[in-house]
Structure formats: C-alpha cells, structure tokens
Design a protein around this motif. Sequence first.
Motif, PDB file in Angstrom:
ATOM      1  N   GLU A 135       0.878  -1.049  -0.176  1.00  0.00           N
ATOM      2  CA  GLU A 135      -0.070   0.033  -0.009  1.00  0.00           C
ATOM      3  C   GLU A 135       0.995   1.228   0.177  1.00  0.00           C
ATOM      4  O   GLU A 135       1.616   1.506   1.048  1.00  0.00           O
ATOM      5  CB  GLU A 135      -1.048  -0.020   1.101  1.00  0.00           C
ATOM      6  CG  GLU A 135      -1.969  -1.018   1.102  1.00  0.00           C
ATOM      7  CD  GLU A 135      -3.265  -0.348   0.350  1.00  0.00           C
ATOM      8  OE1 GLU A 135      -3.127   0.768   0.102  1.00  0.00           O
ATOM      9  OE2 GLU A 135      -4.272  -1.184   0.237  1.00  0.00           O
ATOM     10  N   GLU A 180      -2.133  11.864  -9.086  1.00  0.00           N
ATOM     11  CA  GLU A 180      -1.289  11.622 -10.302  1.00  0.00           C
ATOM     12  C   GLU A 180      -1.721   9.930 -10.479  1.00  0.00           C
ATOM     13  O   GLU A 180      -1.652   9.294 -11.521  1.00  0.00           O
ATOM     14  CB  GLU A 180       0.216  11.737  -9.984  1.00  0.00           C
ATOM     15  CG  GLU A 180       0.487  13.232 -10.594  1.00  0.00           C
ATOM     16  CD  GLU A 180       1.850  13.351 -10.033  1.00  0.00           C
ATOM     17  OE1 GLU A 180       2.657  12.308  -9.657  1.00  0.00           O
ATOM     18  OE2 GLU A 180       2.495  14.740 -10.275  1.00  0.00           O
ATOM     19  N   ARG A 181      -1.741   9.462  -9.379  1.00  0.00           N
ATOM     20  CA  ARG A 181      -1.918   7.662  -9.362  1.00  0.00           C
ATOM     21  C   ARG A 181      -3.312   7.466  -9.860  1.00  0.00           C
ATOM     22  O   ARG A 181      -3.475   6.652 -10.799  1.00  0.00           O
ATOM     23  CB  ARG A 181      -1.715   7.289  -7.975  1.00  0.00           C
ATOM     24  CG  ARG A 181      -2.417   5.710  -7.768  1.00  0.00           C
ATOM     25  CD  ARG A 181      -2.626   5.426  -6.407  1.00  0.00           C
ATOM     26  NE  ARG A 181      -3.193   4.137  -6.275  1.00  0.00           N
ATOM     27  CZ  ARG A 181      -4.469   3.895  -6.276  1.00  0.00           C
ATOM     28  NH1 ARG A 181      -5.230   4.710  -6.195  1.00  0.00           N
ATOM     29  NH2 ARG A 181      -4.993   2.202  -6.233  1.00  0.00           N
ATOM     30  N   ASN A 182      -4.371   8.223  -9.454  1.00  0.00           N
ATOM     31  CA  ASN A 182      -5.765   8.329 -10.134  1.00  0.00           C
ATOM     32  C   ASN A 182      -5.952   8.500 -11.436  1.00  0.00           C
ATOM     33  O   ASN A 182      -6.365   7.873 -12.298  1.00  0.00           O
ATOM     34  CB  ASN A 182      -6.675   8.953  -9.243  1.00  0.00           C
ATOM     35  CG  ASN A 182      -6.777   8.258  -7.677  1.00  0.00           C
ATOM     36  OD1 ASN A 182      -6.821   7.024  -7.579  1.00  0.00           O
ATOM     37  ND2 ASN A 182      -7.373   9.127  -6.761  1.00  0.00           N
ATOM     38  N   ALA A 227      -3.545   8.238 -13.926  1.00  0.00           N
ATOM     39  CA  ALA A 227      -2.745   7.374 -14.779  1.00  0.00           C
ATOM     40  C   ALA A 227      -3.524   6.064 -14.545  1.00  0.00           C
ATOM     41  O   ALA A 227      -3.661   5.425 -15.680  1.00  0.00           O
ATOM     42  CB  ALA A 227      -1.524   6.990 -13.696  1.00  0.00           C
ATOM     43  N   LYS A 228      -4.398   5.691 -13.420  1.00  0.00           N
ATOM     44  CA  LYS A 228      -5.125   4.325 -13.404  1.00  0.00           C
ATOM     45  C   LYS A 228      -6.444   4.374 -14.136  1.00  0.00           C
ATOM     46  O   LYS A 228      -7.115   3.627 -14.668  1.00  0.00           O
ATOM     47  CB  LYS A 228      -5.059   4.143 -12.016  1.00  0.00           C
ATOM     48  CG  LYS A 228      -5.661   2.449 -11.727  1.00  0.00           C
ATOM     49  CD  LYS A 228      -5.511   1.985 -10.439  1.00  0.00           C
ATOM     50  CE  LYS A 228      -5.861   0.564 -10.392  1.00  0.00           C
ATOM     51  NZ  LYS A 228      -5.568   0.123  -8.853  1.00  0.00           N
ATOM     52  N   TYR A 229      -7.153   5.724 -13.616  1.00  0.00           N
ATOM     53  CA  TYR A 229      -8.553   5.922 -14.304  1.00  0.00           C
ATOM     54  C   TYR A 229      -9.002   7.168 -14.853  1.00  0.00           C
ATOM     55  O   TYR A 229     -10.034   7.073 -15.606  1.00  0.00           O
ATOM     56  CB  TYR A 229      -9.242   6.137 -12.721  1.00  0.00           C
ATOM     57  CG  TYR A 229      -9.122   4.803 -11.785  1.00  0.00           C
ATOM     58  CD1 TYR A 229      -9.687   3.695 -11.712  1.00  0.00           C
ATOM     59  CD2 TYR A 229      -8.452   5.238 -10.529  1.00  0.00           C
ATOM     60  CE1 TYR A 229      -9.585   2.523 -10.754  1.00  0.00           C
ATOM     61  CE2 TYR A 229      -8.351   4.352  -9.394  1.00  0.00           C
ATOM     62  CZ  TYR A 229      -8.863   3.109 -10.006  1.00  0.00           C
ATOM     63  OH  TYR A 229      -8.716   1.959  -8.903  1.00  0.00           O
ATOM     64  N   GLY A 234     -10.443   9.294  -8.556  1.00  0.00           N
ATOM     65  CA  GLY A 234     -10.584   7.963  -8.788  1.00  0.00           C
ATOM     66  C   GLY A 234     -11.405   7.336  -9.870  1.00  0.00           C
ATOM     67  O   GLY A 234     -12.124   8.293 -10.487  1.00  0.00           O
ATOM     68  N   PRO A 235     -11.846   5.774  -9.607  1.00  0.00           N
ATOM     69  CA  PRO A 235     -12.731   5.401 -10.651  1.00  0.00           C
ATOM     70  C   PRO A 235     -14.171   6.094 -10.658  1.00  0.00           C
ATOM     71  O   PRO A 235     -15.075   6.390  -9.629  1.00  0.00           O
ATOM     72  CB  PRO A 235     -12.833   4.147 -10.257  1.00  0.00           C
ATOM     73  CG  PRO A 235     -12.523   3.953  -9.050  1.00  0.00           C
ATOM     74  CD  PRO A 235     -11.699   5.212  -8.592  1.00  0.00           C
ATOM     75  N   GLN A 255     -17.126   2.926 -14.352  1.00  0.00           N
ATOM     76  CA  GLN A 255     -15.952   1.882 -14.475  1.00  0.00           C
ATOM     77  C   GLN A 255     -15.531   1.119 -13.274  1.00  0.00           C
ATOM     78  O   GLN A 255     -15.102  -0.215 -13.811  1.00  0.00           O
ATOM     79  CB  GLN A 255     -14.613   3.163 -14.091  1.00  0.00           C
ATOM     80  CG  GLN A 255     -14.238   4.005 -15.410  1.00  0.00           C
ATOM     81  CD  GLN A 255     -13.188   5.007 -14.979  1.00  0.00           C
ATOM     82  OE1 GLN A 255     -13.157   5.583 -13.971  1.00  0.00           O
ATOM     83  NE2 GLN A 255     -12.232   4.972 -15.747  1.00  0.00           N
ATOM     84  N   LYS A 291     -15.639  -3.116 -13.833  1.00  0.00           N
ATOM     85  CA  LYS A 291     -14.483  -4.012 -12.891  1.00  0.00           C
ATOM     86  C   LYS A 291     -15.491  -5.011 -12.322  1.00  0.00           C
ATOM     87  O   LYS A 291     -14.926  -6.378 -12.158  1.00  0.00           O
ATOM     88  CB  LYS A 291     -13.813  -3.053 -12.123  1.00  0.00           C
ATOM     89  CG  LYS A 291     -12.986  -3.863 -11.227  1.00  0.00           C
ATOM     90  CD  LYS A 291     -12.024  -2.843 -10.456  1.00  0.00           C
ATOM     91  CE  LYS A 291     -11.222  -3.590  -9.526  1.00  0.00           C
ATOM     92  NZ  LYS A 291     -10.222  -2.799  -8.658  1.00  0.00           N
TER      93      LYS A 291
END
Length: 211
Positions: free
Chosen positions: A80, A157-159, A161-163, A168-169, A173, A177
């Motif tokens: 995490e 930045e993480r979100n 890149a991912k979503y 966030g999603p 989305q 999933k």
Amino acid sequence: MPTLRHSRHSGPVQDSRSSRFGRSARTLVVSAVLAGQAVLFAPGAVQAAVCSPGTGACGSVVVAPLSQQPPSAGPCDSPEPVVCRIRAQTPEQREQSREIRMMYHGLLVEMDREECAMRAAGASEEEIAQRMVQLRNEAKEITRAGMSPEEVRALEERNIAKYGNPLGPTADQLYAKYGSWEAVTAASTRTSVPVDRELGLEYRECPCAVV
C-alpha cells in the motif's frame, strides 16, 4: 473479488438526501485551518466520528497507539503506497494523518446513512451505487483539504494514470470491473484496512438500526 457487504434493508427515510451529506461533511471540516502541514480542528470535530472499543458503536475506533518511530528512510515492505508514506512521516505528522483518517471515517458513516435512507425509499441498486460513488468522491475532496500539496499530487497522479480521474474510478468504471451495482456500492463504501491499521484505527460499519 472482494467480499460484498450485506445489504441493509431497514432504516428511517431521511429527507433532502442530496444536501444532507454536504451539510454533515461541512460540519466536520468547517473549522479546519491549514498552515503548511499543520491541521487544526475545532474541539470535537474529529472526535465526534470516534467510538471507544467495546461500545458496539459504529464509525472510527481507535484500537492501537500510533507508532513513535522516526521516519523510515529504508525500503517499505507494504504493497500500500499510503502505508509507506505514513511510515516516512514523523510521529507528529502521523497524528495529523490519523485525525484526517478519522474525519474520513465520519464521512463514511454519512454514506451508510444515505444508503439506508435510499433503500428504505425504494431506490434501485444502480441509483444507490451511483450516489455512493458521488459521495465517495466528495469525501476524498474534503479530506484532501487536510493534506499537503505533495500528498494530494501523489494521489491525483496515481488516479489519473489508473482511471483518468484525479478522484478515482467512476461508477461506470467500477461496474465494468465488478459486474454488479451491489458490488459497486460495496467498493465505494469500503475503507483500506492496511491504512487504518497503520494509524491504529478500525472502521465499523453502521447498520441501519443505529444510523
């Protein structure tokens, strides 16, 4: 596939659902004042979301003391990223992180209440899921007000890149999933156990009978 929460099918119908969460959330954070990385809360603002172990209450429960170890500069063995960032904090910063986490748990209690009210009013699973994702994103925005710009940037930045979304999603989305709106609701109202544990906390869901 994560374990789904049991659906709650009873509870009083609440009026003005669309605005009640916002009012409750603002009650928790209206007195938050940021000065660099220092977060000062009005008396009782965070504590209102906390219950003591063994009381049977719901919300944020303090179950362990915070680590007083100096910031870790070595490799982190946790998968995490947030846990790793907590371990790199000073004891004072960890205390601030726990206060922010408890505030976030308080917002999850409001989401529990909203879900109960919507089920009692006969809302569909899709309507509930869409609303829970919306409230989850609002909760993220509120709690990030107590984080440093660097911490917020890392999460966004993480979100992105991912979503493709800094918060966030989206509900759609999550549906793609998990495959069901019930699972979307469960994902939206779930808290990270490793992060809670790192901060000496536990989140206890609120059944409709007590919210």
